[in-house]
Design a protein around this motif. Structure first.
Motif, PDB file in Angstrom:
ATOM      1  N   GLN A   1       0.836  -1.193   0.000  1.00  0.00           N
ATOM      2  CA  GLN A   1       0.000   0.000   0.000  1.00  0.00           C
ATOM      3  C   GLN A   1       0.877   1.252   0.000  1.00  0.00           C
ATOM      4  O   GLN A   1       1.737   1.411   0.856  1.00  0.00           O
ATOM      5  N   VAL A   2       0.624   2.120  -0.957  1.00  0.00           N
ATOM      6  CA  VAL A   2       1.388   3.356  -1.070  1.00  0.00           C
ATOM      7  C   VAL A   2       0.897   4.361  -0.042  1.00  0.00           C
ATOM      8  O   VAL A   2      -0.316   4.575   0.114  1.00  0.00           O
ATOM      9  N   ARG A   3       1.846   4.956   0.656  1.00  0.00           N
ATOM     10  CA  ARG A   3       1.495   6.001   1.613  1.00  0.00           C
ATOM     11  C   ARG A   3       2.519   7.121   1.548  1.00  0.00           C
ATOM     12  O   ARG A   3       3.724   6.889   1.449  1.00  0.00           O
ATOM     13  N   LEU A   4       2.009   8.351   1.620  1.00  0.00           N
ATOM     14  CA  LEU A   4       2.817   9.550   1.815  1.00  0.00           C
ATOM     15  C   LEU A   4       2.176  10.283   2.983  1.00  0.00           C
ATOM     16  O   LEU A   4       1.031  10.739   2.866  1.00  0.00           O
ATOM     17  N   VAL A   5       2.902  10.374   4.079  1.00  0.00           N
ATOM     18  CA  VAL A   5       2.336  10.958   5.295  1.00  0.00           C
ATOM     19  C   VAL A   5       3.123  12.195   5.684  1.00  0.00           C
ATOM     20  O   VAL A   5       4.289  12.112   6.062  1.00  0.00           O
ATOM     21  N   GLU A   6       2.461  13.349   5.573  1.00  0.00           N
ATOM     22  CA  GLU A   6       3.087  14.623   5.929  1.00  0.00           C
ATOM     23  C   GLU A   6       2.906  14.916   7.414  1.00  0.00           C
ATOM     24  O   GLU A   6       1.913  14.498   8.023  1.00  0.00           O
ATOM     25  N   SER A   7       3.847  15.671   7.954  1.00  0.00           N
ATOM     26  CA  SER A   7       3.752  16.147   9.330  1.00  0.00           C
ATOM     27  C   SER A   7       4.575  17.417   9.462  1.00  0.00           C
ATOM     28  O   SER A   7       5.360  17.759   8.566  1.00  0.00           O
ATOM     29  N   GLY A   8       4.369  18.120  10.568  1.00  0.00           N
ATOM     30  CA  GLY A   8       5.172  19.301  10.848  1.00  0.00           C
ATOM     31  C   GLY A   8       4.489  20.627  10.614  1.00  0.00           C
ATOM     32  O   GLY A   8       5.058  21.688  10.891  1.00  0.00           O
ATOM     33  N   GLY A   9       3.276  20.597  10.084  1.00  0.00           N
ATOM     34  CA  GLY A   9       2.563  21.849   9.883  1.00  0.00           C
ATOM     35  C   GLY A   9       2.110  22.457  11.195  1.00  0.00           C
ATOM     36  O   GLY A   9       2.230  21.835  12.252  1.00  0.00           O
ATOM     37  N   GLY A  10       1.603  23.679  11.109  1.00  0.00           N
ATOM     38  CA  GLY A  10       1.106  24.335  12.303  1.00  0.00           C
ATOM     39  C   GLY A  10       0.984  25.819  12.116  1.00  0.00           C
ATOM     40  O   GLY A  10       1.033  26.337  10.993  1.00  0.00           O
ATOM     41  N   LEU A  11       0.832  26.517  13.232  1.00  0.00           N
ATOM     42  CA  LEU A  11       0.706  27.965  13.259  1.00  0.00           C
ATOM     43  C   LEU A  11       2.043  28.575  13.668  1.00  0.00           C
ATOM     44  O   LEU A  11       2.640  28.163  14.675  1.00  0.00           O
ATOM     45  N   VAL A  12       2.492  29.549  12.885  1.00  0.00           N
ATOM     46  CA  VAL A  12       3.765  30.204  13.172  1.00  0.00           C
ATOM     47  C   VAL A  12       3.641  31.688  12.872  1.00  0.00           C
ATOM     48  O   VAL A  12       2.864  32.091  11.993  1.00  0.00           O
ATOM     49  N   GLN A  13       4.385  32.495  13.597  1.00  0.00           N
ATOM     50  CA  GLN A  13       4.364  33.942  13.362  1.00  0.00           C
ATOM     51  C   GLN A  13       5.194  34.305  12.140  1.00  0.00           C
ATOM     52  O   GLN A  13       6.125  33.567  11.767  1.00  0.00           O
ATOM     53  N   PRO A  14       4.884  35.413  11.508  1.00  0.00           N
ATOM     54  CA  PRO A  14       5.712  35.877  10.381  1.00  0.00           C
ATOM     55  C   PRO A  14       7.179  35.982  10.800  1.00  0.00           C
ATOM     56  O   PRO A  14       7.491  36.449  11.896  1.00  0.00           O
ATOM     57  N   GLY A  15       8.056  35.517   9.900  1.00  0.00           N
ATOM     58  CA  GLY A  15       9.473  35.496  10.201  1.00  0.00           C
ATOM     59  C   GLY A  15       9.939  34.210  10.845  1.00  0.00           C
ATOM     60  O   GLY A  15      11.154  33.986  10.969  1.00  0.00           O
ATOM     61  N   GLY A  16       9.009  33.367  11.237  1.00  0.00           N
ATOM     62  CA  GLY A  16       9.350  32.127  11.893  1.00  0.00           C
ATOM     63  C   GLY A  16       9.700  31.010  10.924  1.00  0.00           C
ATOM     64  O   GLY A  16       9.758  31.218   9.699  1.00  0.00           O
ATOM     65  N   SER A  17       9.928  29.833  11.483  1.00  0.00           N
ATOM     66  CA  SER A  17      10.346  28.672  10.693  1.00  0.00           C
ATOM     67  C   SER A  17       9.514  27.451  11.032  1.00  0.00           C
ATOM     68  O   SER A  17       9.005  27.320  12.152  1.00  0.00           O
ATOM     69  N   LEU A  18       9.388  26.571  10.043  1.00  0.00           N
ATOM     70  CA  LEU A  18       8.778  25.265  10.227  1.00  0.00           C
ATOM     71  C   LEU A  18       9.523  24.271   9.366  1.00  0.00           C
ATOM     72  O   LEU A  18      10.076  24.634   8.320  1.00  0.00           O
ATOM     73  N   ARG A  19       9.509  23.010   9.788  1.00  0.00           N
ATOM     74  CA  ARG A  19      10.097  21.936   8.983  1.00  0.00           C
ATOM     75  C   ARG A  19       9.035  20.884   8.740  1.00  0.00           C
ATOM     76  O   ARG A  19       8.552  20.262   9.691  1.00  0.00           O
ATOM     77  N   LEU A  20       8.679  20.717   7.481  1.00  0.00           N
ATOM     78  CA  LEU A  20       7.715  19.697   7.105  1.00  0.00           C
ATOM     79  C   LEU A  20       8.451  18.392   6.782  1.00  0.00           C
ATOM     80  O   LEU A  20       9.547  18.414   6.221  1.00  0.00           O
ATOM     81  N   SER A  21       7.821  17.291   7.130  1.00  0.00           N
ATOM     82  CA  SER A  21       8.351  15.973   6.817  1.00  0.00           C
ATOM     83  C   SER A  21       7.311  15.171   6.055  1.00  0.00           C
ATOM     84  O   SER A  21       6.111  15.350   6.254  1.00  0.00           O
ATOM     85  N   CYS A  22       7.806  14.280   5.218  1.00  0.00           N
ATOM     86  CA  CYS A  22       6.918  13.382   4.463  1.00  0.00           C
ATOM     87  C   CYS A  22       7.564  12.000   4.461  1.00  0.00           C
ATOM     88  O   CYS A  22       8.645  11.816   3.902  1.00  0.00           O
ATOM     89  N   ALA A  23       6.888  11.058   5.084  1.00  0.00           N
ATOM     90  CA  ALA A  23       7.372   9.679   5.135  1.00  0.00           C
ATOM     91  C   ALA A  23       6.682   8.857   4.058  1.00  0.00           C
ATOM     92  O   ALA A  23       5.447   8.816   4.004  1.00  0.00           O
TER      93      ALA A  23
END
Length: 118
Positions: A1-23
């Motif tokens: 079974q093919v799966r692509l599972v994203e994570s790491g999203g959320g709420l962040v203030q302008p100028g901030g950082s996030l790291r998204l992952s996809c397994a």
């Protein structure tokens, strides 16, 4: 079974950082170009960044160049999107995509919400 599972999203203030992952699982990850797309409310889905496994070549949308970095880990069958200096206009649902010219198919994840707001 093919799966692509994203994570790491959320709420962040302008100028901030996030790291998204996809397994990824269920397909030969190394044979697929991996990309991140995003779709903001009322707008079409747009390509953000792509990374090719065989060459390591990366391509970015002009709107994210110098702020976002795409990478992949072949040992973990995962792709990442490091997002720095985030702006309100980066707010969107971000989707992981795997595409193969050899197998002539592509796969999509379910998406993860990124909201940039003060």
């Amino acid at each position: 079974q093919v799966r692509l599972v994203e994570s790491g999203g959320g709420l962040v203030q302008p100028g901030g950082s996030l790291r998204l992952s996809c397994a990824a699982s269920g397909f030969p990850f190394g044979s697929y170009a991996m990309s991140w797309y995003r779709q903001a409310p009322g707008k079409e889905r747009e390509l953000v960044a792509t990374i090719i496994s065989t060459t390591g070549r990366r391509n970015y949308a002009d709107s994210v160049k110098g702020r976002f970095t795409i990478s992949r880990d072949e040992a973990k069958d995962s792709v990442y999107l490091q997002m720095n200096s985030l702006k309100p206009e980066d707010t969107a649902v971000y989707y992981c995509n795997g595409r193969s010219r050899v197998f002539d198919n592509e796969y999509w994840g379910q998406g993860t919400q990124v909201t940039v707001s003060s």
